[in-house]
Design an enzyme around this catalytic site. Sequence first.
Site, PDB file in Angstrom:
ATOM      1  N   CYS A   1      23.329  -3.248  21.877  1.00 17.13           N
ATOM      2  CA  CYS A   1      22.029  -2.252  21.759  1.00 17.13           C
ATOM      3  C   CYS A   1      21.246  -2.599  20.611  1.00 17.13           C
ATOM      4  O   CYS A   1      21.396  -2.394  19.329  1.00 17.13           O
ATOM      5  CB  CYS A   1      22.598  -0.828  21.671  1.00 17.13           C
TER       6      CYS A   1
ATOM      7  N   CYS B   1      19.645   0.430  18.793  1.00 16.23           N
ATOM      8  CA  CYS B   1      20.374   1.022  17.696  1.00 16.23           C
ATOM      9  C   CYS B   1      20.803  -0.165  16.604  1.00 16.23           C
ATOM     10  O   CYS B   1      20.658   0.628  15.428  1.00 16.23           O
ATOM     11  CB  CYS B   1      21.905   1.216  18.244  1.00 16.23           C
ATOM     12  N   ASP B   2      20.989  -1.327  16.641  1.00 20.33           N
ATOM     13  CA  ASP B   2      21.419  -2.186  15.591  1.00 20.33           C
ATOM     14  C   ASP B   2      20.684  -3.202  15.120  1.00 20.33           C
ATOM     15  O   ASP B   2      20.813  -3.642  13.932  1.00 20.33           O
ATOM     16  CB  ASP B   2      22.849  -2.707  16.056  1.00 20.33           C
TER      17      ASP B   2
END
Length: 337
Positions: free
Chosen positions: A149, A152-153
């Site tokens: 992701c 997200c990261d």
Amino acid sequence: MSQEEIRSKVVILGSGPAGLTAAIYASRAQLEPLVIEGPQPGGQLTITTDVENYPGFAEGIMGPALMEQFRGQAERFGSKIIQTWIDKIDFSERPFTLYGKASEDSDEITHLIKADTLIISTGASAKWLGIPGEEPVPDGLGGNGVSACATCDGFFFRDVPVAVIGGGDTAMEEAQFLTRFASKVTLIHRRDEFRASKIMQERTLANEKIEVLWNTEVKEILGSQKDGVTGITIYNNETEETSDYPVKGVFVAIGHKPNTELFEGVLEMDDVGYIKTEGHSTKTNVEGVFASGDAQDSYYRQAVTAAGTGCMAAIDAERFLAENENEVQELRTATNW
Ligand code: NDP
């Protein structure tokens, strides 16, 4: 072993952000929901580290800690949470019957659960390559440089080179997003043409920060717990050459699979298996069954949007119960529960 019988007005399948938000809302509506945790309690966030895009946590929060908060809030208002592997659901009449086992491999039914309404929040799972180094920490580097992701990261990979693996729209999107942070993005695809839509391909190929390695397969992710990812071993399936390639992050973008096999043949789904819902609601094609989160949303797939649809599902279930109050009561009397 004895069989436990449980009866509930609202049964919620899944305990990720969608399921537990549905539980918070349903329990605050005095519906005493039953949450059934599957094989990954807390859902996908429990395998991520820092979550910095969930509103309300200005300094960020660890994924597992965030899910603990969700869980505590649901329990505080009276949600009951149990762990059982749902093997089969009888959708043919209300109340629906769910058959639970101790584990996937067990033959014995340990839970018989009757539900006036059912909220499905079983989530989706990222597909993985199945190569050495990809496993979640502490066995591998998953969560320590390996992610599925970018939203997200991606932020953690400022000014370092990263690789994205895949050739579909998700891989194109992830690669483009990562160019905001990374010094260079290498997009690695196993064939000599992308599967992605033309416009996404064009944008990706026009981006100077993205280099594409065609006909290339990733065989191993290299690194250590201390240093994180340091590189990957790649294999060119045309030249048959193997080499090591330095990167600090690896984003696997080879697709997601909604966890909806249990509902095949009953609930309407798209080609990939995402449950179809009616208009802006969470209603499925079976009355009294609602779907929320990544099991139903192939597009946004964020914790906050999953929580939003979990809230919607609880409200939809509450309204359904109110509108069908007489029928539900008659069924209770007729079935003696
Ligand atoms: P897709 O199934 O479309 O693509 C998966 C990609 O991963 C393919 O290129 C495939 O290679 C590759 N792949 C699969 N398994 C492996 C493996 N074991 N090793 C190496 N490579 C592998 O999945 P997406 O997640 O990209 O997209 C899913 C759906 O969501 C699509 O319909 C897409 O259009 C949509 N979507 C739309 C977006 C948008 O419109 N903005 C954004 C993201 C997704 P190969 O091609 O060789 O099979």
